[in-house]
Design a protein around this motif. Structure first.
Motif, PDB file in Angstrom:
ATOM      1  N   ARG A  74       0.986  -1.052   0.243  1.00 27.54           N
ATOM      2  CA  ARG A  74      -0.133  -0.176  -0.084  1.00 27.54           C
ATOM      3  C   ARG A  74       0.937   1.442   0.066  1.00 27.54           C
ATOM      4  O   ARG A  74       0.853   2.613  -0.607  1.00 27.54           O
ATOM      5  CB  ARG A  74      -1.267   0.207   1.215  1.00 27.54           C
ATOM      6  N   VAL A  75       1.561   1.322   0.986  1.00 27.60           N
ATOM      7  CA  VAL A  75       2.813   1.998   0.698  1.00 27.60           C
ATOM      8  C   VAL A  75       3.783   2.693  -0.589  1.00 27.60           C
ATOM      9  O   VAL A  75       3.621   3.059  -1.000  1.00 27.60           O
ATOM     10  CB  VAL A  75       4.131   2.561   1.981  1.00 27.60           C
ATOM     11  N   LEU A  76       4.194   1.179  -0.866  1.00 27.67           N
ATOM     12  CA  LEU A  76       4.832   1.154  -2.289  1.00 27.67           C
ATOM     13  C   LEU A  76       3.834   2.249  -3.725  1.00 27.67           C
ATOM     14  O   LEU A  76       3.945   2.751  -4.511  1.00 27.67           O
ATOM     15  CB  LEU A  76       4.967   0.321  -3.049  1.00 27.67           C
ATOM     16  N   ALA A  77       2.438   1.835  -4.040  1.00 27.79           N
ATOM     17  CA  ALA A  77       1.832   2.169  -4.273  1.00 27.79           C
ATOM     18  C   ALA A  77       1.139   3.879  -4.173  1.00 27.79           C
ATOM     19  O   ALA A  77       0.845   4.070  -5.114  1.00 27.79           O
ATOM     20  CB  ALA A  77       0.430   1.106  -4.090  1.00 27.79           C
ATOM     21  N   GLU A  78       1.847   4.488  -3.202  1.00 31.48           N
ATOM     22  CA  GLU A  78       1.435   5.864  -2.433  1.00 31.48           C
ATOM     23  C   GLU A  78       1.989   6.838  -4.202  1.00 31.48           C
ATOM     24  O   GLU A  78       3.300   6.587  -3.853  1.00 31.48           O
ATOM     25  CB  GLU A  78       1.527   5.901  -1.592  1.00 31.48           C
ATOM     26  N   PRO A  79       1.920   7.419  -4.820  1.00 32.89           N
ATOM     27  CA  PRO A  79       2.433   8.216  -5.681  1.00 32.89           C
ATOM     28  C   PRO A  79       3.518   9.668  -4.946  1.00 32.89           C
ATOM     29  O   PRO A  79       4.329  10.080  -4.948  1.00 32.89           O
ATOM     30  CB  PRO A  79       1.299   9.045  -6.298  1.00 32.89           C
ATOM     31  N   ASP A  80       2.337   9.738  -3.478  1.00 32.31           N
ATOM     32  CA  ASP A  80       3.001  10.600  -2.598  1.00 32.31           C
ATOM     33  C   ASP A  80       2.804  10.739  -1.439  1.00 32.31           C
ATOM     34  O   ASP A  80       2.082  11.606  -0.524  1.00 32.31           O
ATOM     35  CB  ASP A  80       2.682  12.473  -3.910  1.00 32.31           C
ATOM     36  N   ALA A  87      -0.558   7.182   8.273  1.00 34.59           N
ATOM     37  CA  ALA A  87      -1.522   6.604   8.617  1.00 34.59           C
ATOM     38  C   ALA A  87      -3.710   5.661   7.810  1.00 34.59           C
ATOM     39  O   ALA A  87      -3.899   4.764   7.707  1.00 34.59           O
ATOM     40  CB  ALA A  87      -2.272   7.298  10.285  1.00 34.59           C
ATOM     41  N   ARG A  88      -3.398   7.433   7.164  1.00 31.75           N
ATOM     42  CA  ARG A  88      -4.424   6.549   5.998  1.00 31.75           C
ATOM     43  C   ARG A  88      -3.994   5.606   5.085  1.00 31.75           C
ATOM     44  O   ARG A  88      -5.422   5.236   4.485  1.00 31.75           O
ATOM     45  CB  ARG A  88      -4.735   8.122   5.896  1.00 31.75           C
ATOM     46  N   THR A  89      -3.258   5.672   4.613  1.00 31.45           N
ATOM     47  CA  THR A  89      -2.728   4.731   3.443  1.00 31.45           C
ATOM     48  C   THR A  89      -2.852   3.395   4.373  1.00 31.45           C
ATOM     49  O   THR A  89      -3.545   2.329   3.061  1.00 31.45           O
ATOM     50  CB  THR A  89      -1.230   4.461   3.086  1.00 31.45           C
ATOM     51  N   LEU A  90      -2.805   3.145   5.507  1.00 33.27           N
ATOM     52  CA  LEU A  90      -2.514   2.024   5.674  1.00 33.27           C
ATOM     53  C   LEU A  90      -3.836   1.792   6.708  1.00 33.27           C
ATOM     54  O   LEU A  90      -4.380   0.454   6.989  1.00 33.27           O
ATOM     55  CB  LEU A  90      -2.047   2.026   6.792  1.00 33.27           C
ATOM     56  N   GLY A  91      -5.091   2.477   6.562  1.00 36.14           N
ATOM     57  CA  GLY A  91      -6.251   3.191   6.988  1.00 36.14           C
ATOM     58  C   GLY A  91      -6.904   1.399   6.899  1.00 36.14           C
ATOM     59  O   GLY A  91      -8.070   0.939   7.978  1.00 36.14           O
ATOM     60  N   GLY A  92      -6.958   1.392   5.895  1.00 40.91           N
ATOM     61  CA  GLY A  92      -7.833  -0.501   5.486  1.00 40.91           C
ATOM     62  C   GLY A  92      -7.638  -1.772   5.824  1.00 40.91           C
ATOM     63  O   GLY A  92      -8.255  -2.205   5.657  1.00 40.91           O
ATOM     64  N   VAL A  93      -5.907  -1.990   6.315  1.00 39.23           N
ATOM     65  CA  VAL A  93      -5.856  -2.762   7.304  1.00 39.23           C
ATOM     66  C   VAL A  93      -6.392  -2.664   8.754  1.00 39.23           C
ATOM     67  O   VAL A  93      -6.401  -1.544   9.258  1.00 39.23           O
ATOM     68  CB  VAL A  93      -4.629  -2.781   6.629  1.00 39.23           C
ATOM     69  N   VAL A  94      -6.859  -3.711   9.438  1.00 41.64           N
ATOM     70  CA  VAL A  94      -7.143  -3.345  10.647  1.00 41.64           C
ATOM     71  C   VAL A  94      -6.437  -3.776  11.707  1.00 41.64           C
ATOM     72  O   VAL A  94      -5.273  -4.965  11.495  1.00 41.64           O
ATOM     73  CB  VAL A  94      -8.489  -4.293  11.360  1.00 41.64           C
ATOM     74  N   GLY A  95      -6.171  -3.220  12.718  1.00 38.38           N
ATOM     75  CA  GLY A  95      -4.762  -3.348  13.958  1.00 38.38           C
ATOM     76  C   GLY A  95      -3.514  -3.635  13.154  1.00 38.38           C
ATOM     77  O   GLY A  95      -3.750  -2.512  12.385  1.00 38.38           O
ATOM     78  N   HIS A  96      -2.602  -4.249  13.702  1.00 36.82           N
ATOM     79  CA  HIS A  96      -1.617  -4.399  13.458  1.00 36.82           C
ATOM     80  C   HIS A  96      -0.331  -3.305  13.535  1.00 36.82           C
ATOM     81  O   HIS A  96       0.327  -2.678  12.621  1.00 36.82           O
ATOM     82  CB  HIS A  96      -1.180  -4.808  11.440  1.00 36.82           C
ATOM     83  N   ALA A  99       3.242  -3.493  13.352  1.00 40.91           N
ATOM     84  CA  ALA A  99       3.794  -3.196  12.256  1.00 40.91           C
ATOM     85  C   ALA A  99       3.494  -1.750  11.731  1.00 40.91           C
ATOM     86  O   ALA A  99       4.741  -1.477  10.639  1.00 40.91           O
ATOM     87  CB  ALA A  99       3.450  -4.003  11.208  1.00 40.91           C
ATOM     88  N   LYS A 100       2.609  -1.188  11.921  1.00 39.22           N
ATOM     89  CA  LYS A 100       2.267   0.120  11.258  1.00 39.22           C
ATOM     90  C   LYS A 100       3.362   1.142  11.490  1.00 39.22           C
ATOM     91  O   LYS A 100       3.377   1.975  11.006  1.00 39.22           O
ATOM     92  CB  LYS A 100       1.021   0.582  11.687  1.00 39.22           C
ATOM     93  N   ALA A 101       3.724   0.789  12.612  1.00 37.88           N
ATOM     94  CA  ALA A 101       4.258   1.828  13.559  1.00 37.88           C
ATOM     95  C   ALA A 101       5.756   2.247  12.591  1.00 37.88           C
ATOM     96  O   ALA A 101       6.139   2.926  12.510  1.00 37.88           O
ATOM     97  CB  ALA A 101       3.987   1.987  15.363  1.00 37.88           C
ATOM     98  N   ALA A 102       6.182   1.050  12.432  1.00 39.38           N
ATOM     99  CA  ALA A 102       7.515   1.263  11.649  1.00 39.38           C
ATOM    100  C   ALA A 102       7.546   1.532  10.735  1.00 39.38           C
ATOM    101  O   ALA A 102       8.215   1.979  10.682  1.00 39.38           O
ATOM    102  CB  ALA A 102       8.255  -0.504  11.785  1.00 39.38           C
ATOM    103  N   ILE A 103       6.716   1.214  10.221  1.00 41.12           N
ATOM    104  CA  ILE A 103       6.638   2.072   8.978  1.00 41.12           C
ATOM    105  C   ILE A 103       6.570   3.301   8.715  1.00 41.12           C
ATOM    106  O   ILE A 103       7.293   3.844   8.245  1.00 41.12           O
ATOM    107  CB  ILE A 103       5.863   1.152   7.419  1.00 41.12           C
ATOM    108  N   GLU A 104       5.686   3.550   9.690  1.00 41.34           N
ATOM    109  CA  GLU A 104       5.355   5.224   9.539  1.00 41.34           C
ATOM    110  C   GLU A 104       6.711   5.342  10.120  1.00 41.34           C
ATOM    111  O   GLU A 104       7.139   6.741  10.137  1.00 41.34           O
ATOM    112  CB  GLU A 104       4.791   5.739  10.218  1.00 41.34           C
TER     113      GLU A 104
END
Ligand code: SMG
Ligand code: MG
Length: 368
Positions: A74-80, A87-96, A99-104
């Motif tokens: 999902r983040v790789l597909a983000e143009p900008d 957080a918005r880009t990853l919002g479709g994934v529940v929980g985790h 893992a989200k914190a590490a990438i953010e």
């Protein structure tokens, strides 16, 4: 910014001493590190998940899988891409959240490096150094515990946290109080090991002048925490239960806690952690920075967070040598019970390539 590639790197770091809690013993810290490669430079983030789902539902293999299969694509597909947008880009994934914190955090590190700004300045740090406590595991005997606490006190730690469980609570707390006196700042952490039936043991801790009792009951049991808080004068602090700003408002409203342990991994990142900090400040609830046996990467970021104004108690932000003979970054060294807030760009620490290589078990690179 544009994201070109993401490395998911697994490392294994031997701990200088086993760390026993109510949920088990850690002897090696398996860590998942995230590196992002962007058009403005690279950035690092550390995932807080442990090897097994014993502190929370997240664990290293699970975090790796959800990053590889769901979050990184999902983040790789983000143009900008921006850190604030992750957080918005990853919002479709529940929980985790870990893992989200590490990438953010990795994206934020890259962004701040490109702007030559430190994480502390960005988050709103008001201190140049932070007061440090240390978390002491369940020992084989009270004598062994007293020896370990004595080492840390001699080292200069400003507060001691004892891990407890039913059967290892009143006796060790009394022994530490007797050996080190009433002026030692002392608190306990049960990691959810108690229930209504064993709650009387916690009430018996009220006479020892503890700073707080951390997370005695199940993470979804706010009610039991509120009942205990109503019966004792020692503040009840929540750790596992607090996963967002919304969750903390609800917990405080119910009377389940009057102090909060903030861990960025548990909140889904440093940005949500600042929101938790802010709402707690508005409610008059002090916070402190928890720890997940981080390497220098996660530790640097935690220390930046702990420099915000409402972090009013010493954190589990101990020096590198409390955990590791050799850290992957330049070590954090305790001075007079304090650690300096990093001032370099981004999280302000980076892995030393030779040490990192020696500890690496596996690296997976995902590309656009
Ligand atoms: O990083 O110093 C540290 C560990 C602090 O006790 C600590 N963390 O519940 O607060 C907690 C625990 C969770 C991890 S225990 C392996
Ligand atoms: Mg805890």
């Amino acid at each position: 910014m544009k994201l070109h590639a993401v490395d998911l790197r697994r490392i294994a770091m031997p701990l200088v001493r086993p760390f026993r809690t109510s949920f088990g013993v850690q002897t090696t810290r398996e860590v998942l590190l995230v590196r992002v490669v962007t058009d403005v430079g690279e950035g690092w983030g550390e995932c807080a998940a442990l090897a097994a789902p014993v502190y929370s539902s997240e664990y290293v293999d699970g975090a790796h899988a959800v990053l590889r299969d769901h979050l990184v694509p999902r983040v790789l597909a983000e143009p900008d891409l921006t850190a604030r947008g992750v957080a918005r880009t990853l919002g479709g994934v529940v929980g985790h959240r870990m893992a989200k914190a590490a990438i953010e955090t990795a994206v934020l590190d890259a962004e701040l490096r490109a702007h030559d700004m430190s994480l502390g300045s960005y988050l709103g740090a008001v201190r140049t150094e932070v007061e440090c406590g240390v978390s002491v595991g369940i020992a084989e005997s009270v004598d062994e515990l007293l020896a370990e606490v004595g080492e840390y006190v001699d080292h200069g730690y400003r507060r001691i946290k004892l891990k407890i469980e039913p059967g290892w609570d009143v006796e060790p707390v009394r022994a530490v109080r007797e050996a080190f006196g009433d002026r030692l700042q002392l608190q306990v952490d049960a990691n959810t090991a108690y229930d209504a039936a064993s709650s009387a043991r916690l009430e018996a801790l009220d006479e020892f002048g503890l700073l707080l009792i951390e997370q005695p009951f199940a993470e979804d049991d706010l009610h039991q925490h509120a009942v205990l808080a109503g019966r004792i004068s020692t503040p009840v602090c929540l750790d596992e239960s607090i996963t967002s700003a919304r969750a903390v408002v609800e917990a405080v409203r119910q009377g389940a806690c009057s102090i909060v342990n903030i861990k960025a991994g548990r909140m889904g990142g440093y940005l949500e952690s600042v929101r938790v900090h802010d709402v707690c400040e508005a409610m008059g609830v002090p916070v402190w920075c928890g720890g997940m046996l981080e390497t220098g990467i996660g530790r640097a970021a935690n220390i930046a967070l702990a420099a915000l104004p409402n972090f009013r108690l010493p954190g589990d932000t101990s020096a590198s040598d409390r955990y590791y003979a050799e850290d992957i970054t330049d070590p954090f060294v305790l001075r007079d019970g304090m650690l300096p807030v990093p001032t370099g760009p981004g999280v302000g620490a980076e892995p030393r390539p030779d040490v990192l290589r020696a500890l690496t078990i596996d690296v997976e690179t995902l590309k656009r």
